[in-house]
Design a protein around this motif. Structure first.
Motif, PDB file in Angstrom:
ATOM      1  N   ARG A  74       0.883  -1.170   0.000  1.00  8.59           N
ATOM      2  CA  ARG A  74       0.000   0.000   0.000  1.00  8.59           C
ATOM      3  C   ARG A  74       0.917   1.215   0.000  1.00  8.59           C
ATOM      4  O   ARG A  74       1.766   1.363   0.880  1.00  8.59           O
ATOM      5  CB  ARG A  74      -0.912  -0.025   1.221  1.00  8.59           C
ATOM      6  N   THR A  79      -6.450   5.555   0.688  1.00  2.00           N
ATOM      7  CA  THR A  79      -7.666   4.800   0.932  1.00  2.00           C
ATOM      8  C   THR A  79      -8.865   5.735   0.984  1.00  2.00           C
ATOM      9  O   THR A  79      -8.725   6.953   1.063  1.00  2.00           O
ATOM     10  CB  THR A  79      -7.564   4.036   2.260  1.00  2.00           C
ATOM     11  N   TYR A  81     -12.834   5.992   3.010  1.00  2.00           N
ATOM     12  CA  TYR A  81     -13.586   5.439   4.138  1.00  2.00           C
ATOM     13  C   TYR A  81     -15.055   5.800   4.014  1.00  2.00           C
ATOM     14  O   TYR A  81     -15.407   6.965   3.783  1.00  2.00           O
ATOM     15  CB  TYR A  81     -13.036   5.981   5.455  1.00  2.00           C
ATOM     16  N   LEU A  88     -13.295   0.428   4.837  1.00  2.00           N
ATOM     17  CA  LEU A  88     -12.122   1.091   4.292  1.00  2.00           C
ATOM     18  C   LEU A  88     -11.815   0.479   2.936  1.00  2.00           C
ATOM     19  O   LEU A  88     -11.749  -0.748   2.803  1.00  2.00           O
ATOM     20  CB  LEU A  88     -10.944   0.893   5.245  1.00  2.00           C
ATOM     21  N   TYR A  89     -11.643   1.318   1.917  1.00  2.00           N
ATOM     22  CA  TYR A  89     -11.348   0.857   0.559  1.00  2.00           C
ATOM     23  C   TYR A  89      -9.882   1.155   0.261  1.00  2.00           C
ATOM     24  O   TYR A  89      -9.458   2.308   0.270  1.00  2.00           O
ATOM     25  CB  TYR A  89     -12.268   1.538  -0.449  1.00  2.00           C
ATOM     26  N   ILE A  90      -9.113   0.079  -0.016  1.00  2.00           N
ATOM     27  CA  ILE A  90      -7.656   0.179  -0.031  1.00  2.00           C
ATOM     28  C   ILE A  90      -7.097  -0.224  -1.397  1.00  2.00           C
ATOM     29  O   ILE A  90      -7.196  -1.391  -1.792  1.00  2.00           O
ATOM     30  CB  ILE A  90      -7.050  -0.741   1.042  1.00  2.00           C
TER      31      ILE A  90
END
Length: 244
Positions: A74, A79, A81, A88-90
């Motif tokens: 990452r 990210t 949220y 949480l979108y990562i």
């Protein structure tokens, strides 16, 4: 969390390990390893202190494989949220490095990006992590590495892009692809959304030559990005608030 809802701060570094802290006191709460690293072998449940594998420490003249590549599992693509679903979108990268320590040379550490040992040829990943359950709601994997930051909207859309120049919208609850378009260059910036005169818009800039283009290019040599100036792309959402 035990005792009821807690306001937390979450952070995730290049190893792809999320740490959660109490926002008021800084007290360590929990960690979640996204499973793309082999350096940390243990995390203290009380303090969050990491234990690393001593076998991966540098030894002169001895090549070793460490995951992830220094660009990170990452990296800078941030990210997003969703406070409604606590998800949480990562945007993530799947890669490792072979490194070699050569003492007394100008570049004493030499390293090369490599696929993961279990790689199936896909290097980009978007993961939806529910912070209540600490489990993945879904994840999408693609051959092209991720390039842009993530943006989630109140209407249930997730926007992000990859090094193959595609910029897309997915259903934030399921990860289902709803819309995509190919840009002139890599969408390597932060998507934003705004409204004007009652119409909703999504904007993203494209441009090549950044760390995403350089660091992971050798893993997907068939993906080429033509040269050109930075471009601002703006898309209008349909009146029914669906994808652009």
């Amino acid at each position: 969390l035990p005792g009821g809802p807690t306001r937390v701060v979450v952070t995730m570094g290049k190893l792809g390990i999320l740490d959660a802290l109490d926002a008021r006191t800084g007290r360590y709460l929990f960690s979640h390893d996204m499973g793309l690293q082999n350096l940390v072998t243990g995390i203290d449940a009380r303090t969050g202190r990491k234990t690393t594998d001593p076998a991966l420490e540098p030894e002169a003249g001895k090549p070793k494989m460490v995951c992830p590549f220094p660009g990170g599992a990452r990296s800078w693509p941030s990210t997003a949220y969703d406070e409604r679903s606590h998800t949480l979108y990562i945007p993530m990268f799947e890669s490792c490095m072979s490194y070699l320590w050569k003492p007394n040379e100008e570049w004493d550490i030499q390293y090369t990006v490599m696929p993961r040992p279990d790689s199936d040829g896909k290097f980009g990943r978007v993961a939806a992590l529910n912070l209540d359950t600490r489990k993945l709601s879904w994840q999408q994997r693609r051959r092209a590495s991720q390039a842009s930051a993530a943006l989630v909207t109140a209407g249930g859309l997730l926007f992000e892009g990859s090094r193959d120049r595609y910029f897309r919208a997915s259903d934030s609850a399921s990860g289902k692809l709803l819309w995509q378009t190919r840009l002139d260059l890599t969408p390597n910036a932060f998507p934003i959304t705004y409204a004007r005169d009652g119409r909703q818009y999504v904007a993203i800039t494209s441009g090549g030559g950044g760390p995403v283009d350089v660091s992971w290019q050798s893993l997907t040599p068939e993906i080429e990005n033509p040269g050109g100036a930075t471009t601002l792309w703006v898309f209008a959402l349909d009146e029914d608030a669906g994808p652009p």
